[in-house]
Scaffold this active site. Structure first.
Site, PDB file in Angstrom:
ATOM      1  N   ASP A  34     -10.475  54.382  46.529  1.00 56.06           N
ATOM      2  CA  ASP A  34      -9.129  53.797  46.433  1.00 56.06           C
ATOM      3  C   ASP A  34      -8.156  54.607  47.287  1.00 56.06           C
ATOM      4  O   ASP A  34      -8.553  55.191  48.298  1.00 56.06           O
ATOM      5  CB  ASP A  34      -8.697  53.760  44.950  1.00 56.06           C
ATOM      6  CG  ASP A  34      -7.878  52.529  44.621  1.00 56.06           C
ATOM      7  OD1 ASP A  34      -6.721  52.452  45.068  1.00 56.06           O
ATOM      8  OD2 ASP A  34      -8.394  51.648  43.911  1.00 56.06           O
TER       9      ASP A  34
ATOM     10  N   HIS B   7      -1.852  52.964  43.518  1.00 54.71           N
ATOM     11  CA  HIS B   7      -2.899  52.071  43.024  1.00 54.71           C
ATOM     12  C   HIS B   7      -4.084  52.847  42.449  1.00 54.71           C
ATOM     13  O   HIS B   7      -4.573  52.539  41.354  1.00 54.71           O
ATOM     14  CB  HIS B   7      -3.351  51.150  44.160  1.00 54.71           C
ATOM     15  CG  HIS B   7      -4.319  50.092  43.763  1.00 54.71           C
ATOM     16  ND1 HIS B   7      -5.686  50.287  43.770  1.00 54.71           N
ATOM     17  CD2 HIS B   7      -4.122  48.814  43.339  1.00 54.71           C
ATOM     18  CE1 HIS B   7      -6.294  49.176  43.384  1.00 54.71           C
ATOM     19  NE2 HIS B   7      -5.366  48.264  43.111  1.00 54.71           N
TER      20      HIS B   7
ATOM     21  N   ALA C  29     -17.200  41.959  45.978  1.00 51.39           N
ATOM     22  CA  ALA C  29     -17.546  41.405  44.662  1.00 51.39           C
ATOM     23  C   ALA C  29     -18.528  40.234  44.777  1.00 51.39           C
ATOM     24  O   ALA C  29     -19.320  39.987  43.871  1.00 51.39           O
ATOM     25  CB  ALA C  29     -16.279  40.961  43.939  1.00 51.39           C
TER      26      ALA C  29
ATOM     27  N   ASN D 185      -7.207  38.111  44.165  1.00 55.40           N
ATOM     28  CA  ASN D 185      -6.018  37.565  43.497  1.00 55.40           C
ATOM     29  C   ASN D 185      -5.470  36.303  44.152  1.00 55.40           C
ATOM     30  O   ASN D 185      -4.269  36.028  44.075  1.00 55.40           O
ATOM     31  CB  ASN D 185      -4.912  38.623  43.476  1.00 55.40           C
ATOM     32  CG  ASN D 185      -5.316  39.867  42.723  1.00 55.40           C
ATOM     33  OD1 ASN D 185      -6.196  39.827  41.865  1.00 55.40           O
ATOM     34  ND2 ASN D 185      -4.685  40.974  43.042  1.00 55.40           N
TER      35      ASN D 185
ATOM     36  N   ASP E  84      -1.869  62.999  32.103  1.00 57.60           N
ATOM     37  CA  ASP E  84      -2.919  62.255  31.411  1.00 57.60           C
ATOM     38  C   ASP E  84      -4.249  62.268  32.152  1.00 57.60           C
ATOM     39  O   ASP E  84      -5.262  61.818  31.614  1.00 57.60           O
ATOM     40  CB  ASP E  84      -2.494  60.800  31.211  1.00 57.60           C
ATOM     41  CG  ASP E  84      -1.361  60.664  30.221  1.00 57.60           C
ATOM     42  OD1 ASP E  84      -1.022  61.659  29.557  1.00 57.60           O
ATOM     43  OD2 ASP E  84      -0.778  59.570  30.130  1.00 57.60           O
TER      44      ASP E  84
ATOM     45  N   SER F  15      -7.843  44.080  40.211  1.00 60.91           N
ATOM     46  CA  SER F  15      -8.054  45.531  40.253  1.00 60.91           C
ATOM     47  C   SER F  15      -7.985  46.127  38.861  1.00 60.91           C
ATOM     48  O   SER F  15      -8.797  46.982  38.472  1.00 60.91           O
ATOM     49  CB  SER F  15      -6.965  46.200  41.107  1.00 60.91           C
ATOM     50  OG  SER F  15      -7.227  46.088  42.472  1.00 60.91           O
TER      51      SER F  15
END
Length: 387
Positions: free
Chosen positions: A138, A171, A273, A262, A147, A325
């Site tokens: 990414d 992202h 994919a 999308n 976190d 995503s």
């Protein structure tokens, strides 16, 4: 046919192209014979010891290929005899799969709705993803995010070797948060809070990358023994080079989870994919329906929450984003939980377990042959099939 003539020609052409203002064309040259690639790679290495290689000229060892900053049309005047021994394709761009973001000021973090919806908390007494290695190809990750500090392992920056894989987009940090955020006070928790995220920065500040960058990222993940790779990006055009890398990763036992895109299409999804070796992911909303932006149809393996997802962001903050995503990162986290409970599962077995444990989607036009991720049911299915 002189291989030295070919490398000299490539170096000269690449240097000229790399120095041309406004030139963005790139190509991938795949070699039919492995010995040809190995000789070219050795000559590139030898040349790099004398002076840096032209920008964009780099070996791609996973697929016996090299990338170069030369348009495919200009490669057809290669030295005599070589065109029959190489395969050319454009080095195409890819982009991350996410809609515009907004700050989560005033919104709930803690346990994000998607993590709760897939029933991840029900699994945490048994598995939290401990020791599972997740490669996130990414834009990088914010290593200072409170976190994520306990979840991050050392990755790589393929765009600037020798510098950390810092996220200059946001992202990648968002994806990492959903997979493995570790619930610091006032923060959020991800699907697999003890999984290890290895950030592989192949995408720039605009969320763009070339296929050659992605191939190198996959090669790094295979070489560094990732258990799975999160690919929350895509492109409309098929690439044989990318398919070759996906096949090699799968053969090495590395699972690839990829976002479907999308564009709201019903009969097509983006690559990678669309390759059958991956787990392709579509998005759902809080009502367990497919939102208009998500691609859908027979190429989708599984759906997961991807609408208005709150997760970590650069600068220690949080943002809400929508896209396939975001759905993909939920599935990657779930696979990390599964692999921590059942180490050694291969890609085919994982895909079978996911397909047999999905919850039906809602809506009159919802697909009937696939459904939404359910972690509790996933583990019960694995127990039934593997014990």
């Amino acid at each position: 046919m002189d291989i030295n003539a070919l490398i000299s020609w490539l170096l000269e052409k690449s240097a000229r192209s790399a120095g041309s203002a406004g030139s963005a064309e790139r190509s991938i040259i795949r070699f039919g014979r492995r010995r040809d690639y190995l000789r070219i790679a050795a000559l590139c290495s030898e040349a790099s010891r004398r002076q840096p290689l032209p920008q964009g000229l780099k070996p791609l060892p996973l697929i016996d290929a090299i990338s170069c900053p030369i348009g495919a049309a200009r490669l057809h005047d290669a030295p005599p005899g070589w065109l029959s021994r190489i395969r050319l394709e454009p080095d195409m761009p890819a982009a991350v799969h996410a809609a515009p973001r907004r700050s989560t000021v005033g919104l709930t973090k803690g346990l994000p709705w998607g993590v709760e919806a897939i029933k991840a908390p029900a699994a945490w007494r048994r598995t939290t993803g401990h020791r599972v290695r997740v490669g996130v190809i990414d834009t990088g990750v914010d290593a200072a995010h409170p976190d994520l500090r306990g979840s991050l392992a050392r990755g790589i920056n393929l765009l600037s070797r020798g510098t950390p894989p810092h996220d200059d987009n946001g992202h990648g940090t968002h994806i990492a948060g959903t997979i493995a955020a570790a619930n610091q006070p006032g923060g959020m928790i991800g699907v697999a809070p003890r999984a290890s995220i290895f950030p592989v920065k192949a995408f720039d500040h605009n969320g763009s990358a070339y296929v050659s960058d992605i191939v190198l990222a996959i090669e790094w993940c295979v070489r560094n023994r990732m258990h799975l790779i999160n690919m929350s990006f895509g492109m409309k055009t098929r690439s044989k080079a990318l398919l070759g890398a996906v096949r090699q990763a799968t053969a090495a036992g590395v699972l690839i989870v990829a976002s479907s895109g999308n564009a709201g299409r019903r009969k097509a999804i983006d690559y990678p994919a669309r390759y059958p070796q991956t787990i392709s992911v579509g998005a759902t909303n809080r009502l367990r329906r497919i939102p208009p932006f998500s691609n859908r149809g027979s190429y989708i393996d599984i759906y997961a929450p991807g609408d208005k997802i709150t997760s970590a962001w650069v600068g220690g903050s949080y943002h809400e984003m929508s896209g396939t995503s975001m759905a993909t990162s939920h599935v990657s986290g779930a696979v990390a939980l599964l692999l921590a409970a059942y180490p050694g599962l291969g890609p085919a077995a994982i895909k079978t377990i996911l397909r047999r444990s999905m919850q039906p989607l809602r809506g009159p036009r919802a697909p009937r042959l696939t459904g939404e991720l359910d972690v509790a049911k996933m583990l019960r299915t694995a127990d039934r099939l593997l014990q």
